[in-house]
Design a protein around this motif. Structure first.
Motif, mmCIF file in Angstrom:
data_model
loop_
_atom_site.group_PDB
_atom_site.id
_atom_site.type_symbol
_atom_site.label_atom_id
_atom_site.label_comp_id
_atom_site.label_asym_id
_atom_site.label_seq_id
_atom_site.Cartn_x
_atom_site.Cartn_y
_atom_site.Cartn_z
ATOM 1 N N GLN A 129 -7.133 8.873 0.494
ATOM 2 C CA GLN A 129 -5.878 9.175 -0.194
ATOM 3 C C GLN A 129 -6.093 9.747 -1.593
ATOM 4 N N ASP A 155 -12.808 1.019 -0.161
ATOM 5 C CA ASP A 155 -11.789 1.137 0.884
ATOM 6 C C ASP A 155 -11.724 2.599 1.362
ATOM 7 N N ARG A 168 -10.579 6.039 -7.573
ATOM 8 C CA ARG A 168 -10.109 5.779 -6.211
ATOM 9 C C ARG A 168 -11.085 6.366 -5.189
ATOM 10 N N GLU A 228 -8.388 4.315 0.774
ATOM 11 C CA GLU A 228 -8.190 4.630 -0.647
ATOM 12 C C GLU A 228 -8.949 5.906 -1.016
ATOM 13 N N SER A 264 -13.879 4.086 -4.374
ATOM 14 C CA SER A 264 -13.483 2.791 -3.829
ATOM 15 C C SER A 264 -14.284 2.437 -2.579
ATOM 16 N N ALA A 288 0.836 -1.200 0.000
ATOM 17 C CA ALA A 288 0.000 0.000 0.000
ATOM 18 C C ALA A 288 0.870 1.249 0.000
#
Length: 176
Positions: free
Chosen positions: A60, A54, A49, A57, A52, A11
């Protein structure tokens, strides 16, 4: 629970690669070799992203999405910039961190500059200048003052940028 070390390393490497890609695009812009497909692909990737499942993610992706929006706006692609700003709006409101709010203001100011409204760009940037603003905001403000033909204020910004150039160094790891 905690992620295995290998997963964290992967990651971290992926995040570093993403940051390096953003830095490469910024350098290409500075050198005049950035092409529309490059910033459009970068913004599209950050938008994916941001969607996502996550949460890390998604988190970020926010600053790089805004950085991609700035590249688009600076290069006259207001449509891509505005789309990215719209995608970032709700997540930034949910996480109103100085870094994100500052970059959002930079994108909005760049769009105002592109629209021939340096006074609006100046107002957007100065509203965020409280001593914790992004160093980069001052570079855009300098350009806005030049566009407004306010050379005294532009010189003040130029001097500020030269005097405070060390402030940029601590942000290198978070810049796109």
């Amino acid at each position: 629970g905690p992620r295995p070390v290998a997963s964290c390393t992967q990651a971290s490497s992926a995040m570093q690669a993403m940051a390096l890609r953003g830095e490469e695009l910024a350098l290409r812009d500075y050198l005049g070799s950035l092409q529309a497909p490059q910033w459009k692909d970068y913004v599209s990737l950050q938008a994916k992203r941001l969607a996502s499942s996550d949460p890390e993610e998604r988190s970020q992706a926010l600053f790089p999405l805004l950085a991609g929006a700035w590249l688009a706006a600076k290069n006259g692609d207001s449509q891509t910039a505005r789309r990215a700003l719209e995608l970032a709006k709700a997540p930034v409101l949910a996480r109103p961190e100085n870094l994100l709010l500052g970059m959002q203001a930079v994108v909005e100011a760049e769009l105002a500059l592109r629209a021939g409204d340096p006074a609006k760009a100046i107002a957007l940037l100065l509203a965020r200048h409280d001593g914790t603003e992004l160093y980069f905001s001052h570079a855009v403000l300098l350009r806005a003052y030049l566009a407004a033909k306010n050379y005294t204020a532009a010189l003040t910004e130029s001097n500020w940028l030269a005097h405070e150039r060390g402030r940029f160094a601590h942000l290198v790891d978070v810049l796109p």
